[in-house]
Motif scaffolding. Structure first.
Motif, PDB file in Angstrom:
ATOM      1  N   TYR A 136      18.240  35.294 -14.620  1.00  0.00           N
ATOM      2  CA  TYR A 136      17.002  35.839 -15.168  1.00  0.00           C
ATOM      3  C   TYR A 136      16.188  36.593 -14.129  1.00  0.00           C
ATOM      4  O   TYR A 136      15.559  37.607 -14.444  1.00  0.00           O
ATOM      5  CB  TYR A 136      16.172  34.752 -15.855  1.00  0.00           C
ATOM      6  CG  TYR A 136      16.600  34.592 -17.287  1.00  0.00           C
ATOM      7  CD1 TYR A 136      16.105  35.424 -18.278  1.00  0.00           C
ATOM      8  CD2 TYR A 136      17.546  33.643 -17.648  1.00  0.00           C
ATOM      9  CE1 TYR A 136      16.518  35.310 -19.582  1.00  0.00           C
ATOM     10  CE2 TYR A 136      17.969  33.510 -18.952  1.00  0.00           C
ATOM     11  CZ  TYR A 136      17.451  34.346 -19.923  1.00  0.00           C
ATOM     12  OH  TYR A 136      17.866  34.237 -21.209  1.00  0.00           O
ATOM     13  N   LEU A 137      16.195  36.137 -12.887  1.00  0.00           N
ATOM     14  CA  LEU A 137      15.505  36.885 -11.833  1.00  0.00           C
ATOM     15  C   LEU A 137      16.146  38.251 -11.630  1.00  0.00           C
ATOM     16  O   LEU A 137      15.446  39.255 -11.451  1.00  0.00           O
ATOM     17  CB  LEU A 137      15.509  36.093 -10.530  1.00  0.00           C
ATOM     18  CG  LEU A 137      14.573  34.896 -10.470  1.00  0.00           C
ATOM     19  CD1 LEU A 137      14.828  34.081  -9.197  1.00  0.00           C
ATOM     20  CD2 LEU A 137      13.122  35.335 -10.549  1.00  0.00           C
TER      21      LEU A 137
ATOM     22  N   GLU B 235      15.402  40.534 -14.675  1.00  0.00           N
ATOM     23  CA  GLU B 235      13.984  40.926 -14.625  1.00  0.00           C
ATOM     24  C   GLU B 235      13.780  41.988 -13.546  1.00  0.00           C
ATOM     25  O   GLU B 235      12.991  42.905 -13.722  1.00  0.00           O
ATOM     26  CB  GLU B 235      13.090  39.712 -14.355  1.00  0.00           C
ATOM     27  CG  GLU B 235      12.996  38.761 -15.511  1.00  0.00           C
ATOM     28  CD  GLU B 235      11.653  38.768 -16.201  1.00  0.00           C
ATOM     29  OE1 GLU B 235      10.716  39.439 -15.712  1.00  0.00           O
ATOM     30  OE2 GLU B 235      11.556  38.108 -17.237  1.00  0.00           O
TER      31      GLU B 235
ATOM     32  N   GLY C  89      14.410  45.291 -14.841  1.00  0.00           N
ATOM     33  CA  GLY C  89      13.585  45.694 -15.975  1.00  0.00           C
ATOM     34  C   GLY C  89      14.011  45.160 -17.334  1.00  0.00           C
ATOM     35  O   GLY C  89      13.459  45.555 -18.350  1.00  0.00           O
TER      36      GLY C  89
ATOM     37  N   THR D 238      13.695  42.261 -19.543  1.00  0.00           N
ATOM     38  CA  THR D 238      12.936  41.018 -19.629  1.00  0.00           C
ATOM     39  C   THR D 238      13.561  40.014 -20.589  1.00  0.00           C
ATOM     40  O   THR D 238      13.324  38.826 -20.466  1.00  0.00           O
ATOM     41  CB  THR D 238      11.487  41.299 -20.057  1.00  0.00           C
ATOM     42  OG1 THR D 238      11.511  41.991 -21.303  1.00  0.00           O
ATOM     43  CG2 THR D 238      10.769  42.125 -19.007  1.00  0.00           C
ATOM     44  N   CYS D 239      14.342  40.494 -21.547  1.00  0.00           N
ATOM     45  CA  CYS D 239      15.003  39.601 -22.501  1.00  0.00           C
ATOM     46  C   CYS D 239      16.369  40.198 -22.815  1.00  0.00           C
ATOM     47  O   CYS D 239      16.451  41.262 -23.428  1.00  0.00           O
ATOM     48  CB  CYS D 239      14.184  39.462 -23.780  1.00  0.00           C
ATOM     49  SG  CYS D 239      15.006  38.481 -25.061  1.00  0.00           S
TER      50      CYS D 239
ATOM     51  N   CYS E 212      10.932  34.923 -26.468  1.00  0.00           N
ATOM     52  CA  CYS E 212      10.266  36.148 -26.021  1.00  0.00           C
ATOM     53  C   CYS E 212       8.787  35.897 -25.780  1.00  0.00           C
ATOM     54  O   CYS E 212       8.098  35.292 -26.597  1.00  0.00           O
ATOM     55  CB  CYS E 212      10.465  37.277 -27.021  1.00  0.00           C
ATOM     56  SG  CYS E 212      12.001  38.176 -26.733  1.00  0.00           S
TER      57      CYS E 212
ATOM     58  N   SER F 130       8.269  34.372 -20.238  1.00  0.00           N
ATOM     59  CA  SER F 130       8.082  34.768 -18.830  1.00  0.00           C
ATOM     60  C   SER F 130       6.676  35.290 -18.602  1.00  0.00           C
ATOM     61  O   SER F 130       6.009  34.927 -17.622  1.00  0.00           O
ATOM     62  CB  SER F 130       9.093  35.847 -18.426  1.00  0.00           C
ATOM     63  OG  SER F 130      10.398  35.360 -18.521  1.00  0.00           O
ATOM     64  N   ARG F 131       6.199  36.131 -19.512  1.00  0.00           N
ATOM     65  CA  ARG F 131       4.838  36.661 -19.380  1.00  0.00           C
ATOM     66  C   ARG F 131       3.813  35.541 -19.500  1.00  0.00           C
ATOM     67  O   ARG F 131       2.783  35.558 -18.823  1.00  0.00           O
ATOM     68  CB  ARG F 131       4.593  37.737 -20.442  1.00  0.00           C
ATOM     69  CG  ARG F 131       5.368  39.025 -20.136  1.00  0.00           C
ATOM     70  CD  ARG F 131       5.290  39.979 -21.273  1.00  0.00           C
ATOM     71  NE  ARG F 131       6.286  39.555 -22.274  1.00  0.00           N
ATOM     72  CZ  ARG F 131       6.527  40.184 -23.401  1.00  0.00           C
ATOM     73  NH1 ARG F 131       5.836  41.261 -23.724  1.00  0.00           N
ATOM     74  NH2 ARG F 131       7.459  39.757 -24.231  1.00  0.00           N
TER      75      ARG F 131
ATOM     76  N   ARG G  65       3.659  33.824 -16.191  1.00  0.00           N
ATOM     77  CA  ARG G  65       2.928  34.647 -15.211  1.00  0.00           C
ATOM     78  C   ARG G  65       1.421  34.563 -15.468  1.00  0.00           C
ATOM     79  O   ARG G  65       0.631  34.490 -14.532  1.00  0.00           O
ATOM     80  CB  ARG G  65       3.426  36.092 -15.242  1.00  0.00           C
ATOM     81  CG  ARG G  65       4.785  36.251 -14.568  1.00  0.00           C
ATOM     82  CD  ARG G  65       5.135  37.701 -14.295  1.00  0.00           C
ATOM     83  NE  ARG G  65       5.269  38.526 -15.472  1.00  0.00           N
ATOM     84  CZ  ARG G  65       6.400  38.757 -16.130  1.00  0.00           C
ATOM     85  NH1 ARG G  65       7.515  38.213 -15.710  1.00  0.00           N
ATOM     86  NH2 ARG G  65       6.417  39.545 -17.180  1.00  0.00           N
TER      87      ARG G  65
END
Length: 132
Positions: A16-17, A20, A23, A25-26, A39, A42-43, A46
């Motif tokens: 996942y890193l 990400e 670009g 994200t999913c 979904c 991650s945001r 953060r």
């Protein structure tokens, strides 16, 4: 906890890193154009790191759930199998309910159904020459 469990967790985290970093994200949304049940997670995390709980909950209302689930997974050998399975069933049910609610909510801009934006449809359209 077994070494294989730690390797699996590390592998998933690294995957996942890496995606990400480029670009994506999913991966599910990237491939299909349809958001996954996670979904916004991650945001949300953060936002939580910025101590913005309201924004974290807006990104994904279940953002807090991975921590207790990780604890349950770590100690699954120490709990009765039925309890472990029940906890996982409840968690999965919560994710499905929240996902469906968000998917069919016109106000939600995070969970979307846009197959024409997914890589698979775009590749097929490119191969067929329809331009997507």
């Amino acid at each position: 906890m077994k070494k294989d469990d730690l390797r699996a967790i590390a592998g998933i985290a690294l995957f996942y890193l890496l995606i990400e970093a480029v670009g994506i994200t999913c991966p599910i949304r990237f491939l299909t154009g349809i958001s996954c049940a996670g979904c916004g997670m991650s945001r949300a995390w953060r936002a939580l790191l910025r101590l913005d709980l309201a924004q974290a909950a807006a990104y994904h209302p279940l953002f807090w759930l991975p921590v207790p689930v990780a604890v349950v997974l770590l100690f699954r050998d120490r709990m009765p199998r039925r309890i472990f399975q029940g906890v996982l069933a409840v968690v999965c049910g919560l994710f499905v309910i929240v996902y469906l609610f968000r998917l069919f909510s016109p106000e939600d801009q995070i969970v979307v159904f846009r197959p024409d934006e997914g890589l698979i449809v775009r590749l097929i359209a490119g191969l067929l020459g329809t331009g997507g």
